[in-house]
Scaffold this active site. Structure first.
Site, short mmCIF file in Angstrom:
data_model
loop_
_atom_site.label_atom_id
_atom_site.label_comp_id
_atom_site.label_asym_id
_atom_site.label_seq_id
_atom_site.Cartn_x
_atom_site.Cartn_y
_atom_site.Cartn_z
N ASP A 195 0.85 -1.19 0.00
CA ASP A 195 0.00 0.00 0.00
C ASP A 195 0.88 1.24 0.00
OD1 ASP A 195 -1.84 2.00 0.38
OD2 ASP A 195 -2.80 1.09 2.11
N ASP B 159 -1.95 6.41 -5.92
CA ASP B 159 -2.26 5.47 -4.84
C ASP B 159 -2.52 4.08 -5.40
OD1 ASP B 159 -2.89 4.72 -2.14
OD2 ASP B 159 -5.00 4.78 -2.69
#
Length: 513
Positions: free
Chosen positions: A177, A393
Protein backbone atom coordinates in the site's frame (compact mmCIF):
# COMPACT_ATOMS: atom_id res chain seq x y z
CA UNK A 1 22.78 3.69 -11.49
CA UNK A 2 22.29 6.85 -9.47
CA UNK A 3 20.94 9.94 -11.18
CA UNK A 4 21.12 13.48 -9.86
CA UNK A 5 18.19 15.84 -10.18
CA UNK A 6 19.85 17.74 -12.98
CA UNK A 7 19.90 14.66 -15.21
CA UNK A 8 16.17 14.02 -15.34
CA UNK A 9 15.18 16.77 -17.79
CA UNK A 10 17.95 15.53 -20.09
CA UNK A 11 16.63 11.96 -19.82
CA UNK A 12 13.19 13.11 -20.88
CA UNK A 13 14.52 14.98 -23.89
CA UNK A 14 16.66 12.06 -25.02
CA UNK A 15 13.93 9.46 -24.58
CA UNK A 16 11.18 11.24 -26.48
CA UNK A 17 12.50 10.99 -30.05
CA UNK A 18 13.13 7.27 -29.58
CA UNK A 19 9.53 6.73 -28.50
CA UNK A 20 8.11 8.81 -31.32
CA UNK A 21 9.89 6.94 -34.08
CA UNK A 22 7.42 4.07 -33.81
CA UNK A 23 3.64 4.49 -33.68
CA UNK A 24 2.36 2.86 -30.46
CA UNK A 25 0.18 -0.26 -30.74
CA UNK A 26 -3.45 0.51 -29.85
CA UNK A 27 -3.23 -0.91 -26.31
CA UNK A 28 0.10 0.66 -25.28
CA UNK A 29 0.80 3.89 -23.50
CA UNK A 30 2.65 6.78 -25.09
CA UNK A 31 4.85 9.14 -23.11
CA UNK A 32 5.73 12.14 -25.20
CA UNK A 33 5.18 15.79 -25.92
CA UNK A 34 2.15 15.05 -28.12
CA UNK A 35 -0.96 12.93 -27.58
CA UNK A 36 -2.55 10.29 -29.80
CA UNK A 37 -6.08 10.77 -31.16
CA UNK A 38 -7.77 7.33 -31.13
CA UNK A 39 -7.09 3.71 -30.28
CA UNK A 40 -8.93 0.41 -30.57
CA UNK A 41 -10.26 -1.65 -27.66
CA UNK A 42 -10.79 -5.39 -28.14
CA UNK A 43 -13.95 -6.04 -26.15
CA UNK A 44 -13.72 -9.82 -26.03
CA UNK A 45 -10.19 -9.70 -24.61
CA UNK A 46 -11.27 -7.15 -22.00
CA UNK A 47 -14.16 -9.32 -20.80
CA UNK A 48 -12.08 -12.49 -20.81
CA UNK A 49 -9.30 -10.83 -18.84
CA UNK A 50 -11.78 -9.70 -16.18
CA UNK A 51 -13.06 -13.22 -15.51
CA UNK A 52 -11.71 -15.36 -12.71
CA UNK A 53 -9.27 -18.13 -13.66
CA UNK A 54 -10.73 -21.63 -13.58
CA UNK A 55 -7.69 -23.28 -12.02
CA UNK A 56 -4.56 -22.44 -10.13
CA UNK A 57 -1.60 -21.64 -12.40
CA UNK A 58 1.76 -23.27 -11.85
CA UNK A 59 4.17 -20.51 -10.85
CA UNK A 60 7.21 -20.23 -8.67
CA UNK A 61 5.47 -17.58 -6.58
CA UNK A 62 3.00 -20.13 -5.18
CA UNK A 63 5.75 -22.46 -3.98
CA UNK A 64 6.80 -22.42 -0.30
CA UNK A 65 9.81 -20.24 0.47
CA UNK A 66 13.00 -22.15 1.03
CA UNK A 67 14.97 -21.38 4.18
CA UNK A 68 18.43 -19.79 3.92
CA UNK A 69 20.30 -19.04 7.15
CA UNK A 70 22.18 -16.14 5.62
CA UNK A 71 22.39 -14.08 2.44
CA UNK A 72 26.15 -13.55 2.62
CA UNK A 73 26.75 -16.05 -0.20
CA UNK A 74 24.65 -14.08 -2.67
CA UNK A 75 26.90 -12.22 -5.09
CA UNK A 76 26.26 -8.60 -6.03
CA UNK A 77 25.55 -9.63 -9.61
CA UNK A 78 22.97 -12.17 -8.53
CA UNK A 79 21.49 -9.74 -6.02
CA UNK A 80 20.99 -7.13 -8.73
CA UNK A 81 19.44 -9.78 -10.96
CA UNK A 82 16.79 -10.93 -8.52
CA UNK A 83 15.22 -7.61 -7.57
CA UNK A 84 13.02 -7.96 -10.65
CA UNK A 85 9.70 -9.23 -9.30
CA UNK A 86 6.94 -11.46 -10.54
CA UNK A 87 3.53 -9.80 -10.26
CA UNK A 88 0.40 -11.92 -10.45
CA UNK A 89 -3.27 -11.10 -10.24
CA UNK A 90 -4.97 -11.68 -6.90
CA UNK A 91 -7.15 -14.31 -8.56
CA UNK A 92 -3.99 -16.39 -8.84
CA UNK A 93 -3.25 -16.78 -5.13
CA UNK A 94 -4.43 -20.38 -4.87
CA UNK A 95 -7.42 -22.33 -6.15
CA UNK A 96 -8.44 -22.95 -2.55
CA UNK A 97 -8.65 -19.25 -1.72
CA UNK A 98 -10.49 -18.41 -4.93
CA UNK A 99 -13.10 -21.06 -4.27
CA UNK A 100 -14.11 -19.48 -0.95
CA UNK A 101 -17.41 -17.61 -1.18
CA UNK A 102 -16.23 -14.76 1.03
CA UNK A 103 -13.45 -13.92 -1.38
CA UNK A 104 -15.80 -12.52 -3.99
CA UNK A 105 -15.98 -15.29 -6.57
CA UNK A 106 -19.37 -14.11 -7.84
CA UNK A 107 -20.22 -12.63 -11.20
CA UNK A 108 -18.16 -9.84 -12.73
CA UNK A 109 -20.90 -7.32 -11.79
CA UNK A 110 -21.08 -8.55 -8.19
CA UNK A 111 -17.32 -8.39 -7.78
CA UNK A 112 -17.19 -4.93 -9.35
CA UNK A 113 -19.91 -3.54 -7.08
CA UNK A 114 -18.20 -4.99 -4.03
CA UNK A 115 -14.89 -3.49 -5.10
CA UNK A 116 -16.42 -0.08 -5.71
CA UNK A 117 -18.04 -0.02 -2.28
CA UNK A 118 -14.67 -0.69 -0.69
CA UNK A 119 -13.06 1.80 -3.04
CA UNK A 120 -15.44 4.54 -1.91
CA UNK A 121 -14.49 3.83 1.70
CA UNK A 122 -10.80 3.88 0.77
CA UNK A 123 -11.18 7.25 -0.94
CA UNK A 124 -12.94 8.75 2.08
CA UNK A 125 -10.20 7.42 4.37
CA UNK A 126 -7.45 8.69 2.09
CA UNK A 127 -8.74 12.26 2.04
CA UNK A 128 -8.68 12.64 5.81
CA UNK A 129 -5.34 11.11 6.64
CA UNK A 130 -2.56 13.21 8.12
CA UNK A 131 0.60 11.19 8.58
CA UNK A 132 3.81 11.11 10.60
CA UNK A 133 7.10 13.02 10.70
CA UNK A 134 9.84 12.40 8.15
CA UNK A 135 12.62 10.72 10.18
CA UNK A 136 14.65 7.97 8.55
CA UNK A 137 15.35 4.46 9.81
CA UNK A 138 18.28 2.86 8.00
CA UNK A 139 19.24 -0.64 6.93
CA UNK A 140 22.19 -1.94 4.97
CA UNK A 141 20.75 -3.83 2.02
CA UNK A 142 21.09 -4.04 -1.74
CA UNK A 143 18.48 -3.88 -4.48
CA UNK A 144 15.90 -6.62 -4.14
CA UNK A 145 12.27 -7.57 -4.67
CA UNK A 146 9.66 -10.24 -4.20
CA UNK A 147 6.68 -11.95 -5.80
CA UNK A 148 3.56 -9.78 -5.89
CA UNK A 149 -0.11 -10.56 -6.36
CA UNK A 150 -2.91 -8.18 -7.36
CA UNK A 151 -6.29 -8.08 -5.64
CA UNK A 152 -8.29 -6.01 -8.09
CA UNK A 153 -11.00 -8.31 -9.40
CA UNK A 154 -11.66 -9.70 -5.93
CA UNK A 155 -12.85 -6.25 -4.92
CA UNK A 156 -10.12 -5.27 -2.47
CA UNK A 157 -8.28 -2.88 -4.77
CA UNK A 158 -4.93 -3.81 -3.23
CA UNK A 159 -1.87 -5.75 -4.36
CA UNK A 160 0.08 -8.43 -2.57
CA UNK A 161 3.68 -9.46 -2.02
CA UNK A 162 4.91 -12.92 -1.03
CA UNK A 163 7.68 -12.69 1.57
CA UNK A 164 9.20 -14.61 4.45
CA UNK A 165 8.60 -13.38 8.00
CA UNK A 166 10.84 -14.34 10.92
CA UNK A 167 13.76 -16.74 11.35
CA UNK A 168 13.34 -19.24 9.82
CA UNK A 169 11.18 -17.35 7.29
CA UNK A 170 7.50 -18.25 7.13
CA UNK A 171 5.77 -17.61 3.80
CA UNK A 172 3.12 -14.89 3.96
CA UNK A 173 1.10 -12.81 1.51
CA UNK A 174 1.22 -9.11 2.44
CA UNK A 175 -0.86 -6.25 1.03
CA UNK A 176 1.34 -3.51 -0.44
CA UNK A 177 0.00 0.00 0.00
CA UNK A 178 1.67 3.19 -1.23
CA UNK A 179 -0.52 5.25 1.11
CA UNK A 180 0.31 3.45 4.37
CA UNK A 181 3.24 3.70 6.76
CA UNK A 182 2.92 0.66 9.00
CA UNK A 183 4.24 -2.85 8.31
CA UNK A 184 2.20 -5.44 10.20
CA UNK A 185 1.32 -9.11 10.23
CA UNK A 186 -1.27 -11.19 12.10
CA UNK A 187 0.31 -12.89 15.11
CA UNK A 188 -0.41 -15.72 17.50
CA UNK A 189 -1.92 -15.83 20.02
CA UNK A 190 -4.95 -14.46 18.18
CA UNK A 191 -7.57 -12.73 20.26
CA UNK A 192 -9.24 -12.05 16.90
CA UNK A 193 -7.81 -12.94 13.49
CA UNK A 194 -9.45 -13.14 10.08
CA UNK A 195 -8.88 -16.09 7.73
CA UNK A 196 -5.63 -16.00 5.74
CA UNK A 197 -4.10 -18.36 3.20
CA UNK A 198 -1.02 -19.30 5.27
CA UNK A 199 -0.73 -20.29 8.94
CA UNK A 200 -0.81 -17.26 11.21
CA UNK A 201 2.71 -16.14 12.19
CA UNK A 202 3.84 -17.35 15.61
CA UNK A 203 6.54 -15.05 17.06
CA UNK A 204 7.52 -17.69 19.62
CA UNK A 205 8.87 -19.79 16.73
CA UNK A 206 11.08 -16.99 15.34
CA UNK A 207 14.64 -16.56 16.63
CA UNK A 208 14.76 -12.94 15.41
CA UNK A 209 11.57 -11.57 16.96
CA UNK A 210 12.12 -8.84 19.57
CA UNK A 211 9.44 -6.66 21.14
CA UNK A 212 9.94 -2.88 21.11
CA UNK A 213 10.02 -1.35 24.58
CA UNK A 214 7.45 1.30 25.32
CA UNK A 215 10.19 3.77 26.22
CA UNK A 216 11.94 3.26 22.87
CA UNK A 217 12.24 6.21 20.51
CA UNK A 218 10.89 3.87 17.84
CA UNK A 219 7.59 3.70 19.70
CA UNK A 220 7.42 7.49 19.63
CA UNK A 221 7.60 7.45 15.84
CA UNK A 222 4.23 5.81 15.37
CA UNK A 223 2.02 8.01 13.14
CA UNK A 224 0.02 10.66 14.99
CA UNK A 225 -3.20 9.07 13.72
CA UNK A 226 -2.23 5.81 15.43
CA UNK A 227 -5.43 5.20 17.34
CA UNK A 228 -3.97 3.68 20.48
CA UNK A 229 -0.26 4.41 20.77
CA UNK A 230 0.76 3.45 24.26
CA UNK A 231 2.08 0.63 26.39
CA UNK A 232 1.04 -2.88 27.23
CA UNK A 233 0.66 -3.85 30.87
CA UNK A 234 3.97 -4.71 32.51
CA UNK A 235 5.21 -8.20 31.67
CA UNK A 236 6.60 -10.62 34.24
CA UNK A 237 10.02 -8.99 34.06
CA UNK A 238 8.56 -5.52 34.42
CA UNK A 239 8.98 -4.68 30.71
CA UNK A 240 6.23 -2.77 28.95
CA UNK A 241 5.97 -3.01 25.16
CA UNK A 242 4.89 -0.52 22.52
CA UNK A 243 1.28 -0.86 21.47
CA UNK A 244 -0.19 0.22 18.14
CA UNK A 245 -3.64 0.31 16.56
CA UNK A 246 -4.43 1.26 12.97
CA UNK A 247 -7.85 1.34 11.30
CA UNK A 248 -8.62 1.58 7.58
CA UNK A 249 -11.51 3.14 5.70
CA UNK A 250 -12.96 -0.20 4.57
CA UNK A 251 -13.58 -1.37 8.15
CA UNK A 252 -10.31 -3.27 8.48
CA UNK A 253 -8.06 -2.71 11.47
CA UNK A 254 -5.10 -4.18 13.32
CA UNK A 255 -4.19 -3.93 17.01
CA UNK A 256 -1.14 -5.32 18.72
CA UNK A 257 2.45 -4.63 19.73
CA UNK A 258 5.41 -3.23 17.83
CA UNK A 259 8.43 -5.49 17.31
CA UNK A 260 11.67 -5.86 15.35
CA UNK A 261 11.71 -8.80 12.94
CA UNK A 262 13.56 -10.19 9.93
CA UNK A 263 11.91 -10.16 6.48
CA UNK A 264 13.19 -12.34 3.63
CA UNK A 265 12.60 -11.54 -0.05
CA UNK A 266 13.11 -14.14 -2.78
CA UNK A 267 13.46 -13.48 -6.50
CA UNK A 268 16.39 -15.42 -7.91
CA UNK A 269 18.26 -15.30 -4.58
CA UNK A 270 17.35 -14.35 -1.00
CA UNK A 271 17.64 -10.85 0.42
CA UNK A 272 17.40 -10.77 4.20
CA UNK A 273 16.38 -7.48 5.83
CA UNK A 274 16.89 -7.56 9.58
CA UNK A 275 15.39 -5.46 12.38
CA UNK A 276 12.37 -4.24 10.47
CA UNK A 277 9.85 -2.55 12.75
CA UNK A 278 6.57 -4.42 12.28
CA UNK A 279 3.25 -4.53 14.05
CA UNK A 280 2.42 -7.91 15.54
CA UNK A 281 -1.37 -7.88 15.35
CA UNK A 282 -3.24 -9.96 17.91
CA UNK A 283 -6.64 -8.43 17.18
CA UNK A 284 -7.40 -7.86 13.52
CA UNK A 285 -10.27 -7.47 11.15
CA UNK A 286 -9.54 -7.59 7.44
CA UNK A 287 -10.89 -7.47 3.95
CA UNK A 288 -7.53 -8.66 2.70
CA UNK A 289 -8.75 -11.95 1.20
CA UNK A 290 -6.06 -14.30 2.41
CA UNK A 291 -3.22 -11.84 3.08
CA UNK A 292 -1.46 -12.02 6.44
CA UNK A 293 -0.91 -8.29 6.85
CA UNK A 294 0.30 -5.13 5.15
CA UNK A 295 3.61 -3.83 3.80
CA UNK A 296 3.38 -0.03 3.87
CA UNK A 297 5.24 1.73 1.04
CA UNK A 298 4.31 5.31 1.98
CA UNK A 299 6.64 8.22 2.60
CA UNK A 300 6.64 8.04 6.42
CA UNK A 301 9.55 6.90 8.57
CA UNK A 302 7.95 3.60 9.66
CA UNK A 303 6.93 2.47 6.17
CA UNK A 304 9.08 -0.24 4.64
CA UNK A 305 10.53 2.26 2.17
CA UNK A 306 11.16 4.75 4.96
CA UNK A 307 12.91 2.18 7.13
CA UNK A 308 15.23 1.19 4.29
CA UNK A 309 16.17 4.87 4.11
CA UNK A 310 19.42 5.89 2.45
CA UNK A 311 20.35 2.36 1.40
CA UNK A 312 17.75 2.43 -1.37
CA UNK A 313 17.24 6.19 -1.55
CA UNK A 314 13.49 5.65 -1.40
CA UNK A 315 13.78 4.00 -4.82
CA UNK A 316 11.21 1.40 -5.81
CA UNK A 317 9.28 0.55 -8.95
CA UNK A 318 6.20 -1.43 -9.84
CA UNK A 319 4.17 -2.50 -12.82
CA UNK A 320 0.63 -3.40 -11.72
CA UNK A 321 -0.63 -6.41 -13.59
CA UNK A 322 -3.68 -5.99 -15.81
CA UNK A 323 -6.74 -7.27 -13.98
CA UNK A 324 -8.15 -10.69 -14.66
CA UNK A 325 -6.85 -13.90 -16.15
CA UNK A 326 -5.85 -12.87 -19.65
CA UNK A 327 -2.44 -13.28 -21.24
CA UNK A 328 -0.88 -10.27 -19.52
CA UNK A 329 -0.79 -11.83 -16.04
CA UNK A 330 2.64 -10.77 -14.84
CA UNK A 331 4.06 -7.53 -13.56
CA UNK A 332 6.75 -6.61 -11.06
CA UNK A 333 7.81 -4.73 -7.95
CA UNK A 334 11.40 -3.92 -7.00
CA UNK A 335 13.36 -2.00 -4.39
CA UNK A 336 16.68 -0.19 -4.89
CA UNK A 337 18.21 2.19 -7.38
CA UNK A 338 18.75 -0.61 -9.87
CA UNK A 339 14.96 -0.71 -10.23
CA UNK A 340 14.90 2.71 -11.88
CA UNK A 341 14.70 2.25 -15.67
CA UNK A 342 16.56 4.18 -18.32
CA UNK A 343 14.37 6.12 -20.73
CA UNK A 344 11.50 6.85 -18.35
CA UNK A 345 9.72 10.20 -18.43
CA UNK A 346 10.31 11.78 -15.02
CA UNK A 347 7.86 14.04 -13.23
CA UNK A 348 8.68 15.91 -9.99
CA UNK A 349 7.11 14.61 -6.80
CA UNK A 350 5.43 17.23 -4.64
CA UNK A 351 5.40 17.15 -0.85
CA UNK A 352 2.46 17.91 1.40
CA UNK A 353 3.66 18.53 5.00
CA UNK A 354 0.17 17.66 6.22
CA UNK A 355 0.33 14.22 4.58
CA UNK A 356 3.98 13.21 4.05
CA UNK A 357 3.03 9.59 3.39
CA UNK A 358 1.32 10.42 0.09
CA UNK A 359 3.05 10.59 -3.30
CA UNK A 360 1.82 13.79 -4.95
CA UNK A 361 2.50 14.60 -8.61
CA UNK A 362 2.10 17.78 -10.59
CA UNK A 363 -0.78 17.35 -13.02
CA UNK A 364 -1.44 20.35 -15.25
CA UNK A 365 -4.29 19.09 -17.43
CA UNK A 366 -6.23 16.30 -19.13
CA UNK A 367 -6.65 15.34 -22.77
CA UNK A 368 -9.22 13.45 -24.83
CA UNK A 369 -8.70 12.45 -28.45
CA UNK A 370 -5.36 14.23 -28.64
CA UNK A 371 -6.84 17.58 -27.58
CA UNK A 372 -6.47 19.25 -24.23
CA UNK A 373 -9.68 19.42 -22.16
CA UNK A 374 -10.60 22.93 -20.94
CA UNK A 375 -9.83 22.44 -17.23
CA UNK A 376 -8.12 25.18 -15.21
CA UNK A 377 -4.71 24.09 -13.92
CA UNK A 378 -5.77 25.30 -10.46
CA UNK A 379 -8.13 22.31 -10.25
CA UNK A 380 -5.10 20.08 -9.62
CA UNK A 381 -2.97 22.42 -7.54
CA UNK A 382 -1.61 21.45 -4.13
CA UNK A 383 -2.05 24.55 -1.97
CA UNK A 384 0.34 25.85 0.66
CA UNK A 385 -2.16 24.69 3.29
CA UNK A 386 -2.00 21.14 1.94
CA UNK A 387 -5.39 21.11 0.23
CA UNK A 388 -6.07 19.66 -3.21
CA UNK A 389 -3.29 18.13 -5.26
CA UNK A 390 -2.96 14.82 -7.11
CA UNK A 391 -2.00 11.63 -5.24
CA UNK A 392 -0.85 8.37 -6.85
CA UNK A 393 -2.26 5.47 -4.84
CA UNK A 394 -2.06 1.70 -5.29
CA UNK A 395 -4.94 1.10 -2.88
CA UNK A 396 -7.55 3.20 -4.73
CA UNK A 397 -9.01 1.52 -7.80
CA UNK A 398 -10.80 4.32 -9.68
CA UNK A 399 -9.17 7.65 -10.51
CA UNK A 400 -11.01 10.62 -9.00
CA UNK A 401 -10.89 14.24 -10.09
CA UNK A 402 -12.59 17.33 -8.63
CA UNK A 403 -16.09 17.81 -10.04
CA UNK A 404 -15.21 20.50 -12.59
CA UNK A 405 -12.31 18.45 -13.98
CA UNK A 406 -14.25 15.19 -14.06
CA UNK A 407 -17.23 16.79 -15.84
CA UNK A 408 -15.00 18.29 -18.52
CA UNK A 409 -13.19 14.95 -19.05
CA UNK A 410 -16.43 12.98 -19.22
CA UNK A 411 -18.15 15.41 -21.57
CA UNK A 412 -15.18 15.40 -23.95
CA UNK A 413 -15.17 11.60 -23.98
CA UNK A 414 -18.93 11.50 -24.58
CA UNK A 415 -18.52 13.84 -27.54
CA UNK A 416 -15.93 11.48 -29.02
CA UNK A 417 -18.13 8.39 -28.54
CA UNK A 418 -21.49 9.81 -29.65
CA UNK A 419 -22.02 6.95 -32.12
CA UNK A 420 -21.68 4.22 -29.49
CA UNK A 421 -24.91 2.95 -27.85
CA UNK A 422 -25.30 4.15 -24.25
CA UNK A 423 -26.25 2.11 -21.19
CA UNK A 424 -27.46 3.05 -17.74
CA UNK A 425 -24.86 4.06 -15.18
CA UNK A 426 -23.37 1.47 -12.84
CA UNK A 427 -22.53 2.38 -9.24
CA UNK A 428 -20.17 5.40 -9.29
CA UNK A 429 -19.84 5.23 -13.10
CA UNK A 430 -22.26 7.59 -14.84
CA UNK A 431 -20.94 7.02 -18.38
CA UNK A 432 -21.53 3.50 -19.68
CA UNK A 433 -22.05 1.83 -23.07
CA UNK A 434 -23.98 -1.18 -24.35
CA UNK A 435 -21.40 -2.87 -26.56
CA UNK A 436 -23.05 -6.28 -26.81
CA UNK A 437 -22.25 -7.81 -30.21
CA UNK A 438 -19.21 -5.59 -30.86
CA UNK A 439 -15.83 -7.24 -31.40
CA UNK A 440 -13.91 -4.00 -30.94
CA UNK A 441 -14.54 -0.27 -30.78
CA UNK A 442 -12.48 2.76 -31.69
CA UNK A 443 -12.44 5.28 -28.87
CA UNK A 444 -10.70 8.61 -28.25
CA UNK A 445 -7.58 8.43 -26.13
CA UNK A 446 -7.37 9.77 -22.58
CA UNK A 447 -4.16 11.54 -21.56
CA UNK A 448 -2.63 13.05 -18.44
CA UNK A 449 -0.62 16.25 -18.97
CA UNK A 450 2.08 16.52 -16.32
CA UNK A 451 3.90 19.62 -15.15
CA UNK A 452 7.09 20.06 -17.17
CA UNK A 453 5.70 18.65 -20.43
CA UNK A 454 5.36 14.82 -20.38
CA UNK A 455 2.02 13.44 -21.57
CA UNK A 456 0.89 9.98 -20.45
CA UNK A 457 -1.65 8.49 -22.88
CA UNK A 458 -3.44 5.57 -21.27
CA UNK A 459 -4.17 2.20 -22.86
CA UNK A 460 -7.87 1.99 -23.73
CA UNK A 461 -8.43 -0.89 -21.32
CA UNK A 462 -7.32 1.42 -18.48
CA UNK A 463 -10.32 3.72 -18.86
CA UNK A 464 -13.11 1.77 -20.59
CA UNK A 465 -13.70 -1.37 -18.53
CA UNK A 466 -16.25 -4.21 -18.60
CA UNK A 467 -18.73 -4.26 -15.72
CA UNK A 468 -20.53 -7.48 -16.69
CA UNK A 469 -20.18 -10.42 -19.08
CA UNK A 470 -22.75 -9.15 -21.62
CA UNK A 471 -20.97 -6.15 -23.06
CA UNK A 472 -21.61 -3.26 -20.67
CA UNK A 473 -18.50 -1.07 -20.47
CA UNK A 474 -18.05 2.04 -18.33
CA UNK A 475 -15.75 5.05 -18.35
CA UNK A 476 -13.62 4.29 -15.27
CA UNK A 477 -13.32 7.73 -13.69
CA UNK A 478 -15.37 9.43 -10.99
CA UNK A 479 -15.72 12.80 -9.25
CA UNK A 480 -13.80 13.02 -5.98
CA UNK A 481 -16.30 15.02 -3.95
CA UNK A 482 -13.42 17.20 -2.74
CA UNK A 483 -10.46 19.11 -4.10
CA UNK A 484 -8.23 16.02 -3.93
CA UNK A 485 -7.41 14.07 -7.12
CA UNK A 486 -6.34 10.41 -6.89
CA UNK A 487 -4.73 8.43 -9.71
CA UNK A 488 -5.98 4.91 -8.99
CA UNK A 489 -4.65 1.48 -9.82
CA UNK A 490 -6.98 0.82 -12.78
CA UNK A 491 -5.35 3.71 -14.62
CA UNK A 492 -1.86 2.55 -13.54
CA UNK A 493 -2.28 -1.03 -14.79
CA UNK A 494 0.41 -2.33 -17.09
CA UNK A 495 2.53 0.85 -16.88
CA UNK A 496 6.02 0.99 -15.41
CA UNK A 497 5.90 3.37 -12.43
CA UNK A 498 9.15 4.25 -10.64
CA UNK A 499 9.72 6.33 -7.51
CA UNK A 500 13.02 8.07 -6.80
CA UNK A 501 12.17 9.71 -3.48
CA UNK A 502 15.79 10.74 -2.81
CA UNK A 503 15.74 13.04 -5.82
CA UNK A 504 12.01 13.76 -5.73
CA UNK A 505 10.76 12.21 -8.99
CA UNK A 506 8.26 9.65 -10.23
CA UNK A 507 8.91 8.04 -13.61
CA UNK A 508 6.55 6.55 -16.21
CA UNK A 509 7.61 3.95 -18.77
CA UNK A 510 9.41 3.52 -21.02
CA UNK A 511 7.76 0.10 -21.32
CA UNK A 512 4.48 -1.60 -20.54
CA UNK A 513 4.08 -4.94 -18.83
Amino acid sequence: MVFGIWMFPLMIIISLPLLLLVAPPPQLLLISGAAVDFQDLNLRDSIESARLPTRQPTTASTNPLRVDDTDDHVSEGKRRHHWRLTLLHRDHLTATINEKKENGTGSLRERLESRLLRDAARTAWLTRRLITTAHQYHYSVSDFGSAVVSGMSQGSGEYFVRIGVGSPPRSQYMVIDSGSDIVWVQCRPCAQCYAQSDPVFDPSESASFAGVACASSLCGRLPPDNDAAGCTPAAAGGQRYCRYEVSYGDGSYTKGTLALETLTFFGGGPTVVRDVAIGCGHRNRGLFVGAAGLLGLGGGSLSFVGQLGGQTGGAFAYCLVTRGSGAATTGDLAFGRGALPLGAAWVPLLRNPRAPSFYYVGLSGLGVGGARVPVPEEAFRLTELGDGGVVMDTGTAVTRFPGVAYAALRDAFLAGTSELPRAAGVSIFDTCYDLFGFESVRVPTVSFYFAGGPILTLPARNFLIPVDEVGTFCFAFAPSGSGLSIIGNIQQEGIQVSFDAANGFVGFGPNTC
